[in-house]
Design a protein around this motif. Sequence first.
Motif, PDB file in Angstrom:
ATOM      1  N   TYR A   1       0.706  -1.088   0.009  1.00  0.00           N
ATOM      2  CA  TYR A   1       0.023  -0.179   0.118  1.00  0.00           C
ATOM      3  C   TYR A   1       0.899   1.318  -0.120  1.00  0.00           C
ATOM      4  CZ  TYR A   1      -3.811   3.107   1.059  1.00  0.00           C
ATOM      5  OH  TYR A   1      -4.917   4.314   0.869  1.00  0.00           O
ATOM      6  N   GLN A   2       2.154   1.252   0.305  1.00  0.00           N
ATOM      7  CA  GLN A   2       3.038   2.131   0.338  1.00  0.00           C
ATOM      8  C   GLN A   2       2.961   3.063  -1.070  1.00  0.00           C
ATOM      9  OE1 GLN A   2       6.247   2.405  -1.441  1.00  0.00           O
ATOM     10  NE2 GLN A   2       5.731   0.558  -2.314  1.00  0.00           N
ATOM     11  N   MET A   3       2.782   2.213  -2.021  1.00  0.00           N
ATOM     12  CA  MET A   3       2.821   2.962  -3.676  1.00  0.00           C
ATOM     13  C   MET A   3       1.461   4.054  -3.625  1.00  0.00           C
ATOM     14  SD  MET A   3       2.132   1.066  -7.213  1.00  0.00           S
ATOM     15  CE  MET A   3       3.724   1.025  -7.528  1.00  0.00           C
ATOM     16  N   VAL A   4       0.236   3.689  -2.796  1.00  0.00           N
ATOM     17  CA  VAL A   4      -0.705   4.698  -3.028  1.00  0.00           C
ATOM     18  C   VAL A   4      -0.363   5.867  -2.184  1.00  0.00           C
ATOM     19  CG1 VAL A   4      -3.315   5.041  -2.203  1.00  0.00           C
ATOM     20  CG2 VAL A   4      -2.526   2.783  -3.175  1.00  0.00           C
ATOM     21  N   GLU A   5       0.325   5.461  -0.917  1.00  0.00           N
ATOM     22  CA  GLU A   5       0.873   6.619  -0.041  1.00  0.00           C
ATOM     23  C   GLU A   5       1.860   7.637  -0.743  1.00  0.00           C
ATOM     24  OE1 GLU A   5       0.217   4.257   4.360  1.00  0.00           O
ATOM     25  OE2 GLU A   5       2.112   4.171   3.311  1.00  0.00           O
ATOM     26  N   ASP A   6       2.689   6.754  -1.317  1.00  0.00           N
ATOM     27  CA  ASP A   6       3.659   7.752  -2.153  1.00  0.00           C
ATOM     28  C   ASP A   6       2.922   8.670  -2.951  1.00  0.00           C
ATOM     29  OD1 ASP A   6       6.325   8.273  -3.399  1.00  0.00           O
ATOM     30  OD2 ASP A   6       5.488   7.261  -5.004  1.00  0.00           O
ATOM     31  N   PHE A   7       1.827   8.090  -3.849  1.00  0.00           N
ATOM     32  CA  PHE A   7       1.177   8.696  -4.963  1.00  0.00           C
ATOM     33  C   PHE A   7       0.717  10.253  -3.978  1.00  0.00           C
ATOM     34  CE2 PHE A   7      -2.162  10.202  -7.666  1.00  0.00           C
ATOM     35  CZ  PHE A   7      -1.864   9.715  -8.913  1.00  0.00           C
ATOM     36  N   GLU A   8      -0.375   9.637  -3.180  1.00  0.00           N
ATOM     37  CA  GLU A   8      -1.053  10.795  -2.345  1.00  0.00           C
ATOM     38  C   GLU A   8      -0.218  11.680  -1.620  1.00  0.00           C
ATOM     39  OE1 GLU A   8      -3.619   8.255   0.007  1.00  0.00           O
ATOM     40  OE2 GLU A   8      -5.017   7.944  -1.369  1.00  0.00           O
ATOM     41  N   GLY A   9       1.350  11.388  -1.431  1.00  0.00           N
ATOM     42  CA  GLY A   9       1.949  12.511  -0.938  1.00  0.00           C
ATOM     43  C   GLY A   9       2.501  13.805  -1.753  1.00  0.00           C
ATOM     44  N   ASP A  10       2.294  13.259  -3.027  1.00  0.00           N
ATOM     45  CA  ASP A  10       2.668  14.281  -4.029  1.00  0.00           C
ATOM     46  C   ASP A  10       1.678  14.289  -5.280  1.00  0.00           C
ATOM     47  OD1 ASP A  10       3.404  16.738  -5.390  1.00  0.00           O
ATOM     48  OD2 ASP A  10       5.793  15.967  -5.235  1.00  0.00           O
ATOM     49  N   PRO A  11       0.435  14.040  -5.118  1.00  0.00           N
ATOM     50  CA  PRO A  11      -0.372  13.702  -6.430  1.00  0.00           C
ATOM     51  C   PRO A  11      -0.205  14.616  -7.603  1.00  0.00           C
ATOM     52  CG  PRO A  11      -1.870  14.653  -4.800  1.00  0.00           C
ATOM     53  CD  PRO A  11      -0.492  14.644  -3.986  1.00  0.00           C
ATOM     54  N   GLU A  12      -0.008  15.975  -7.516  1.00  0.00           N
ATOM     55  CA  GLU A  12       0.215  16.764  -8.714  1.00  0.00           C
ATOM     56  C   GLU A  12       1.246  16.285  -9.503  1.00  0.00           C
ATOM     57  OE1 GLU A  12      -2.334  18.421  -9.723  1.00  0.00           O
ATOM     58  OE2 GLU A  12      -3.366  17.728  -7.704  1.00  0.00           O
ATOM     59  N   ARG A  13       2.499  15.546  -8.765  1.00  0.00           N
ATOM     60  CA  ARG A  13       3.590  15.381  -9.434  1.00  0.00           C
ATOM     61  C   ARG A  13       3.310  14.023 -10.534  1.00  0.00           C
ATOM     62  NH1 ARG A  13       9.080  12.661  -7.142  1.00  0.00           N
ATOM     63  NH2 ARG A  13      10.412  13.137  -9.036  1.00  0.00           N
ATOM     64  N   PHE A  14       2.434  13.470 -10.034  1.00  0.00           N
ATOM     65  CA  PHE A  14       2.175  12.100 -10.749  1.00  0.00           C
ATOM     66  C   PHE A  14       0.821  11.940 -11.631  1.00  0.00           C
ATOM     67  CE2 PHE A  14       4.078  10.590  -6.499  1.00  0.00           C
ATOM     68  CZ  PHE A  14       5.324  10.652  -6.955  1.00  0.00           C
ATOM     69  N   ARG A  15       0.096  13.114 -11.697  1.00  0.00           N
ATOM     70  CA  ARG A  15      -1.044  13.243 -12.507  1.00  0.00           C
ATOM     71  C   ARG A  15      -0.550  13.744 -13.956  1.00  0.00           C
ATOM     72  NH1 ARG A  15      -4.304  14.720  -7.848  1.00  0.00           N
ATOM     73  NH2 ARG A  15      -5.480  12.561  -7.212  1.00  0.00           N
ATOM     74  N   ILE A  16      -0.502  12.737 -14.831  1.00  0.00           N
ATOM     75  CA  ILE A  16       0.182  13.115 -16.122  1.00  0.00           C
ATOM     76  C   ILE A  16      -0.565  14.164 -16.969  1.00  0.00           C
ATOM     77  CG2 ILE A  16       0.609  12.042 -18.543  1.00  0.00           C
ATOM     78  CD1 ILE A  16       0.901   9.330 -16.899  1.00  0.00           C
ATOM     79  N   THR A  17      -1.740  14.051 -17.021  1.00  0.00           N
ATOM     80  CA  THR A  17      -2.437  15.327 -17.675  1.00  0.00           C
ATOM     81  C   THR A  17      -2.276  16.557 -17.308  1.00  0.00           C
ATOM     82  OG1 THR A  17      -4.461  14.745 -16.661  1.00  0.00           O
ATOM     83  CG2 THR A  17      -4.185  13.854 -18.835  1.00  0.00           C
ATOM     84  N   GLY A  18      -1.998  16.724 -16.093  1.00  0.00           N
ATOM     85  CA  GLY A  18      -1.743  17.956 -15.152  1.00  0.00           C
ATOM     86  C   GLY A  18      -0.254  18.374 -15.658  1.00  0.00           C
ATOM     87  N   ARG A  19       0.745  17.421 -15.298  1.00  0.00           N
ATOM     88  CA  ARG A  19       1.892  18.001 -15.482  1.00  0.00           C
ATOM     89  C   ARG A  19       2.223  18.186 -16.998  1.00  0.00           C
ATOM     90  NH1 ARG A  19       5.108  19.339 -12.090  1.00  0.00           N
ATOM     91  NH2 ARG A  19       6.997  18.157 -12.631  1.00  0.00           N
ATOM     92  N   LEU A  20       1.511  17.563 -18.007  1.00  0.00           N
ATOM     93  CA  LEU A  20       1.766  17.775 -19.454  1.00  0.00           C
ATOM     94  C   LEU A  20       1.669  19.347 -19.896  1.00  0.00           C
ATOM     95  CD1 LEU A  20       0.453  14.988 -21.253  1.00  0.00           C
ATOM     96  CD2 LEU A  20       2.812  15.602 -21.439  1.00  0.00           C
ATOM     97  N   LYS A  21       1.011  20.022 -18.913  1.00  0.00           N
ATOM     98  CA  LYS A  21       0.778  21.588 -19.420  1.00  0.00           C
ATOM     99  C   LYS A  21       2.256  22.234 -19.181  1.00  0.00           C
ATOM    100  CE  LYS A  21      -4.201  21.354 -18.427  1.00  0.00           C
ATOM    101  NZ  LYS A  21      -4.372  20.114 -18.466  1.00  0.00           N
ATOM    102  N   LYS A  22       3.165  21.379 -18.740  1.00  0.00           N
ATOM    103  CA  LYS A  22       4.417  22.108 -18.394  1.00  0.00           C
ATOM    104  C   LYS A  22       5.302  21.787 -19.248  1.00  0.00           C
ATOM    105  CE  LYS A  22       3.857  22.439 -13.419  1.00  0.00           C
ATOM    106  NZ  LYS A  22       3.507  23.792 -13.223  1.00  0.00           N
ATOM    107  N   LEU A  23       4.981  20.721 -20.176  1.00  0.00           N
ATOM    108  CA  LEU A  23       6.056  20.362 -21.205  1.00  0.00           C
ATOM    109  C   LEU A  23       6.158  21.253 -22.347  1.00  0.00           C
ATOM    110  CD1 LEU A  23       7.664  17.616 -21.329  1.00  0.00           C
ATOM    111  CD2 LEU A  23       5.842  16.559 -22.992  1.00  0.00           C
TER     112      LEU A  23
END
Length: 282
Positions: free
Chosen positions: A189-211
């Motif tokens: 479950y640590q994988m979910v905790e890692d994601f939820e610790g910094d969700p904006e870093r891991f949400r691809i469609t949101g991050r793509l706006k910076k590419l």
Amino acid sequence: MIKKELVLNSKHNNRPFGVDYRYKSTDGQKPVILFVHGFKGFKDAMHFNVIADAMAEAGFVYVKMNLSHNGVTPEHPQDFVDLEAFGNNNFSIELDDIGVVVDHICNHQLGIPENEIDVSRLYLAGHSRGGAVSILRACEDTRVKRLVTWAAVADLEAFWSPDFVKEWREKGVQYIKNARTHQDMPLYYQMVEDFEGDPERFRITGRLKKLTIPFLAIHGTDDETVPVEALLLLKGAYPSIQMHRIEGANHTFGGKHPWTSPELPVFTQELVSTMVEFLKQP
């Protein structure tokens, strides 16, 4: 052709992981491609070595890496002998592992002569979930100048239904069956905790706006794992993306493990030629 295997260490648990590269020695510097495998994958899976040879023949330095917690080890590079490491993998680890290899490439620490490699033309390529983390790394690492994905996952949460996550949280672990090896592979479950610790870093469609770099996404129309509609999510987030659909191709573009032929499947031939054309654009 010059080929070399080496071992680097992750920033996480100082875990060693395998890297290899190949290129044809020439009079000039060549662009470098770093390839990232997907979930339940490894750098020598299927026809990845034949693809690597084809890309080296096309004039690139081609680097492949194992993600440090993918379950294989330098001593057993094609077998999932460390399921505990597999279960403790997460997206932060994968992004940092890519960063370690990018550091070594850009600092000329892989043993490739400087007259053979142009680190100012560093490109990322990734398959499936490796495509997803390649997108995320490219969005935060300005050393990456072009990006290519093969059947990329466009939403890392898409495979986590609310019921799946609820059960995951309660049990602390979910087991994923490996159809090829018949292993039950743990995901803690640590994988979910890692994601939820910094969700904006891991949400691809949101991050793509910076590419801001050229991005080619290749996908098979008969992909049974990541539907081809994933391209539309990427296009919506990054309108300048170049998309290429390969008619009839599945998730692995005709590849399977083990791959014993020196020839590539016809779908992968199209993938390689499309990628070469894109990466050689001025």
